[in-house]
Enzyme design. Sequence first.
Site, short mmCIF file in Angstrom:
data_model
loop_
_atom_site.label_atom_id
_atom_site.label_comp_id
_atom_site.label_asym_id
_atom_site.label_seq_id
_atom_site.Cartn_x
_atom_site.Cartn_y
_atom_site.Cartn_z
N TYR A 240 0.86 -1.19 0.00
CA TYR A 240 0.00 0.00 0.00
C TYR A 240 0.89 1.23 0.00
O TYR A 240 1.85 1.32 0.77
CB TYR A 240 -0.90 0.01 1.24
CG TYR A 240 -1.91 1.15 1.25
CD1 TYR A 240 -3.17 1.00 0.69
CD2 TYR A 240 -1.58 2.38 1.82
CE1 TYR A 240 -4.09 2.04 0.70
CE2 TYR A 240 -2.49 3.43 1.84
CZ TYR A 240 -3.75 3.25 1.27
OH TYR A 240 -4.65 4.29 1.28
N PHE A 366 -5.63 9.50 -3.05
CA PHE A 366 -4.46 8.94 -3.73
C PHE A 366 -4.06 7.70 -2.96
O PHE A 366 -3.70 7.75 -1.79
CB PHE A 366 -3.29 9.94 -3.73
CG PHE A 366 -2.00 9.37 -4.30
CD1 PHE A 366 -1.54 9.80 -5.53
CD2 PHE A 366 -1.26 8.42 -3.60
CE1 PHE A 366 -0.35 9.29 -6.06
CE2 PHE A 366 -0.09 7.90 -4.12
CZ PHE A 366 0.37 8.33 -5.35
N GLU A 367 -4.10 6.57 -3.62
CA GLU A 367 -3.56 5.35 -3.04
C GLU A 367 -3.18 4.40 -4.16
O GLU A 367 -3.87 4.30 -5.18
CB GLU A 367 -4.53 4.69 -2.05
CG GLU A 367 -5.89 4.32 -2.59
CD GLU A 367 -6.82 3.77 -1.51
OE1 GLU A 367 -6.50 3.87 -0.31
OE2 GLU A 367 -7.88 3.23 -1.88
N ILE A 368 -2.06 3.76 -4.00
CA ILE A 368 -1.59 2.72 -4.92
C ILE A 368 -1.50 1.45 -4.10
O ILE A 368 -0.78 1.40 -3.11
CB ILE A 368 -0.23 3.07 -5.54
CG1 ILE A 368 -0.32 4.39 -6.33
CG2 ILE A 368 0.26 1.94 -6.44
CD1 ILE A 368 1.01 4.86 -6.90
#
Length: 517
Positions: A240, A366-368
């Site tokens: 994450y 915003f998250e990957i």
Amino acid sequence: MAIRLNPKVRRFLLDKCRQKRYGFLFLGCIFAILYCMGTWPFFAKDIVHDPNNLPYSLQDYSTDKDEPFFRGCTDTKLYLQNPAYSKMNASFVMLTRNEEIEDVLKTMRSIEGHFNKWFKYPYVFLNDDPFTDHFKDQIQAATNATVEFGTVDEIMWEFPAKVRNSLQFKASLEDQNDRGIMYGNMESYHKMCRFYSGIFYKHPLVSKYEWYWRIEPDVDFFCDISYDPFFEMAKHNKKYGFTVLITELYWTVPNLFRTTKSFIKKTAGLKENLGTLWKLFTFNYNILDTDDEEISRWVNFPWDAKPKLTEKLMVDFLLENHGQVNNEEDLEGIQYLVERARSKVPMLEDSLEGEDYNLCHFWSNFEIARVDLFDNEIYNAYFKFLEESGGFWTERWGDAPIHSIGLGMTLDLEDVHYFRDIGYRHSSLQHCPKNALQSQENLNTFDEGYNFGCGCRCVCPKKGEDIEDHSTPCMDIFFELLHGREYEKEFPGCYKPSIKDKDVIEEIRRENFRVIE
């Protein structure tokens, strides 16, 4: 290089007094602040403080637990040609509406110009209504990457009919509006939070991917991303990634942590296997290692220990001398005794088993992340439990704190990556790193480089504050966990007391030997 932490305890305590419903009197809070200013180093002596009080944005936070994947720019052409590189099964994901087309295009122009013109990752656009041909044509013209458009069906988007048709549902939204809860009266916002909390990853256009990068309309990226974040996440065993870590508004989630603790208690084996990331999102009130249950009730913060143990020693000394007043120190003992008789045990209304949610969360705009971080047995059961509690509509639970707390149950600190090198703005919040000190093309076009910098060809806004320097206490806690004594590889589902009463008593004896001899 160790980061020099900036303790912002005074500001943090004032915020807690405003946000949380602690049973402390305001004067008690002021006393804690003043006392903390003088005693904090005793309890945090392992932390290296910066005498110049440098903001975090002017320091290097890197440790063996996390650091930027690259410092500055890498040669993207050579990066893509490297035999070890492989494009990942990943996509961008955006939930939007037809009328937001201009803001969507703004985001796409930014991410295409700074990243996707090289890597060409696909886009997935979701909407609770069908996208118009105009919307699709505009989007497809903005990129050479694959674009997919999907509709969120009623089962995924709407609350169950028995809920949304009830009087309580409408009354709850009206009540939130009356109390000034941000977006509390917007049914669509509640639906969006619920969808992103535990449903989006089940959509067939998302579930077929291994990774996703969530983006929003009206976003600016300030730096070039010359490497593949998906590939580097996998390569470094990260699950994450985030850019912004902030606090939630208390009155949007007053019962979220209580519900979460109920879920943990009812899920066999979960408490004993909580990840170390749990410590980023929780306060620990199990501070003092003592056999004195009475004292432990009074000590909930590090700065409570010394005054309460001093008080105890004063009173014990006075009682041993049968209340005789022979000097000024004896008079102090009587004063302590009177104060104890008048005082009430501090009441922490939100404390559960010595823990409380500290309101910190990864800003999920915003998250990957890996899709299976959420699409798994534990997280799905967690979302179902939250859904059945009704908190998505009786309160205004956001997907960001739910993602964060959910991940805190299963991930360790090392599983998370801070994308410090990615400059990002959405709404009024922004983060923009300092450029790395290296050779860059068109140096006059980009910001100055620094030896502690990590950005690639960043052009930061001249106005606005970097959230990295102003997210108190969340960034403080994050950096302390990366660097400080609080980090424990083994975390058996509960905090261990960090202060021994014997050590504090010995410190008091050295400072006040006349009082207790």
